[in-house]
Design a protein around this motif. Structure first.
Motif, mmCIF file in Angstrom:
data_model
loop_
_atom_site.group_PDB
_atom_site.id
_atom_site.type_symbol
_atom_site.label_atom_id
_atom_site.label_comp_id
_atom_site.label_asym_id
_atom_site.label_seq_id
_atom_site.Cartn_x
_atom_site.Cartn_y
_atom_site.Cartn_z
ATOM 1 N N SER A 88 89.106 55.519 -10.640
ATOM 2 C CA SER A 88 88.629 55.855 -11.674
ATOM 3 C C SER A 88 88.242 54.402 -12.349
ATOM 4 O O SER A 88 89.331 53.181 -11.765
ATOM 5 C CB SER A 88 89.483 56.378 -12.936
ATOM 6 N N SER A 89 87.506 53.674 -12.796
ATOM 7 C CA SER A 89 87.817 52.726 -13.640
ATOM 8 C C SER A 89 88.399 52.388 -14.380
ATOM 9 O O SER A 89 88.818 50.844 -14.304
ATOM 10 C CB SER A 89 86.542 51.829 -13.690
ATOM 11 N N LEU A 90 89.058 53.301 -14.923
ATOM 12 C CA LEU A 90 89.848 52.812 -16.120
ATOM 13 C C LEU A 90 91.563 53.239 -15.346
ATOM 14 O O LEU A 90 92.124 52.028 -15.937
ATOM 15 C CB LEU A 90 89.861 54.105 -16.472
ATOM 16 N N ALA A 91 91.397 53.714 -14.058
ATOM 17 C CA ALA A 91 93.017 54.033 -13.434
ATOM 18 C C ALA A 91 92.569 53.735 -12.486
ATOM 19 O O ALA A 91 93.385 54.646 -11.745
ATOM 20 C CB ALA A 91 93.541 55.032 -13.666
ATOM 21 N N PRO A 92 92.093 52.345 -11.679
ATOM 22 C CA PRO A 92 91.575 52.251 -10.606
ATOM 23 C C PRO A 92 93.019 52.011 -8.803
ATOM 24 O O PRO A 92 92.841 52.416 -8.182
ATOM 25 C CB PRO A 92 91.013 51.022 -10.047
ATOM 26 N N ASP A 93 94.503 52.025 -9.298
ATOM 27 C CA ASP A 93 95.547 52.237 -8.879
ATOM 28 C C ASP A 93 95.836 53.924 -8.422
ATOM 29 O O ASP A 93 97.204 53.676 -7.560
ATOM 30 C CB ASP A 93 96.657 51.593 -9.606
ATOM 31 N N LEU A 145 80.411 54.836 -22.196
ATOM 32 C CA LEU A 145 80.569 55.929 -21.326
ATOM 33 C C LEU A 145 82.008 55.780 -20.528
ATOM 34 O O LEU A 145 82.720 56.566 -19.826
ATOM 35 C CB LEU A 145 79.401 56.498 -20.642
ATOM 36 N N LYS A 146 82.245 54.479 -19.589
ATOM 37 C CA LYS A 146 82.973 54.148 -18.622
ATOM 38 C C LYS A 146 84.386 54.052 -19.666
ATOM 39 O O LYS A 146 85.051 54.574 -18.851
ATOM 40 C CB LYS A 146 82.321 52.572 -18.517
ATOM 41 N N ASN A 147 84.559 54.128 -20.721
ATOM 42 C CA ASN A 147 85.461 53.938 -21.597
ATOM 43 C C ASN A 147 86.042 55.211 -21.776
ATOM 44 O O ASN A 147 87.272 55.543 -21.875
ATOM 45 C CB ASN A 147 85.857 53.340 -22.797
ATOM 46 N N TYR A 148 85.019 55.911 -21.474
ATOM 47 C CA TYR A 148 85.807 57.540 -21.818
ATOM 48 C C TYR A 148 85.324 57.751 -19.803
ATOM 49 O O TYR A 148 86.308 59.286 -19.618
ATOM 50 C CB TYR A 148 84.512 58.827 -22.445
ATOM 51 N N ASP A 149 85.883 57.235 -18.697
ATOM 52 C CA ASP A 149 85.848 57.777 -17.544
ATOM 53 C C ASP A 149 84.368 58.611 -17.178
ATOM 54 O O ASP A 149 84.789 59.277 -16.602
ATOM 55 C CB ASP A 149 87.265 58.572 -16.798
ATOM 56 N N LEU A 150 84.024 58.592 -18.221
ATOM 57 C CA LEU A 150 82.112 58.927 -17.300
ATOM 58 C C LEU A 150 81.449 57.622 -16.965
ATOM 59 O O LEU A 150 81.484 56.725 -17.068
ATOM 60 C CB LEU A 150 81.566 59.832 -18.667
ATOM 61 N N THR A 151 80.754 58.368 -15.990
ATOM 62 C CA THR A 151 79.385 57.082 -15.322
ATOM 63 C C THR A 151 78.292 57.997 -15.255
ATOM 64 O O THR A 151 78.031 58.765 -15.552
ATOM 65 C CB THR A 151 79.521 56.831 -13.971
#
Length: 183
Positions: A88-93, A145-151
């Motif tokens: 996830s770009s919101l939680a890359p770790d 959309l990215k802020n909602y973890d959507l692509t």
């Protein structure tokens, strides 16, 4: 550790935002893959499900990244894995479920598909398709959309139908096993 804990003692309970929602289905697919049993506790939406995990009513839950991320960042929750194929770009770790379980190819993510009634005239479908594709290319839409973890993907109706057919095939065994019916 969660799988080991679930195998080793009293049955754990997991939260979802309700029967048949993505978190419920993802959890059930995980349980099937790992041969673990947990008890499903459906809540009325993601907020009460998150509160149940925070409050210790249940051990865990597959909940949307934007819903739980503030609690992970504050240290109140631990993110074990994301259900998508890619990080996830919101939680890359946070590892993907496939990586966390060392099961390459495991994907319990979901796709959202824009749909219209079957009786919609082809010219109208074409117009919707055209505008939807244009919208999905806009940087501000992609960022939101990215802020909602959507692509944003943006595809033709034929491609969307292929995705839907593949998704139905992938999720059908889980839905049947659970005895879920559309309401």
């Amino acid at each position: 550790e969660l799988v080991a804990k679930a195998k080793g003692g009293a049955p754990l309970m997991y939260a979802s935002g309700g029967p048949g929602v993505p978190g419920h289905l993802a959890s059930e697919m995980l349980l099937e893959q790992t041969k673990v049993r947990m008890e499903h506790v459906p809540y009325r939406g993601p907020a009460p499900a998150t509160q149940a995990v925070l409050g210790g009513e249940v051990a865990c839950g597959f909940l949307a990244t934007p819903t739980v991320l503030p609690h992970v960042k504050s240290g109140r929750l631990v993110a074990l894995a994301v259900s998508s194929e890619a990080p996830s770009s919101l939680a890359p770790d946070v590892p993907t479920l496939a990586k966390a379980l060392n099961q390459p190819g495991l994907d319990v993510s979901f796709r959202l598909v824009l749909q219209a009634a079957k009786a919609t005239p082809p010219a109208v479908v074409a117009e919707i398709e055209k505008h939807a594709a244009e919208i999905m290319k806009q940087a501000d839409v992609r960022e939101r959309l990215k802020n909602y973890d959507l692509t944003a993907v943006g595809s033709t109706s034929a491609q969307a139908q292929q995705v839907m057919t593949a998704e139905m095939k992938r999720w059908e065994p889980v839905v049947k096993r659970l005895g879920l019916k559309a309401e």
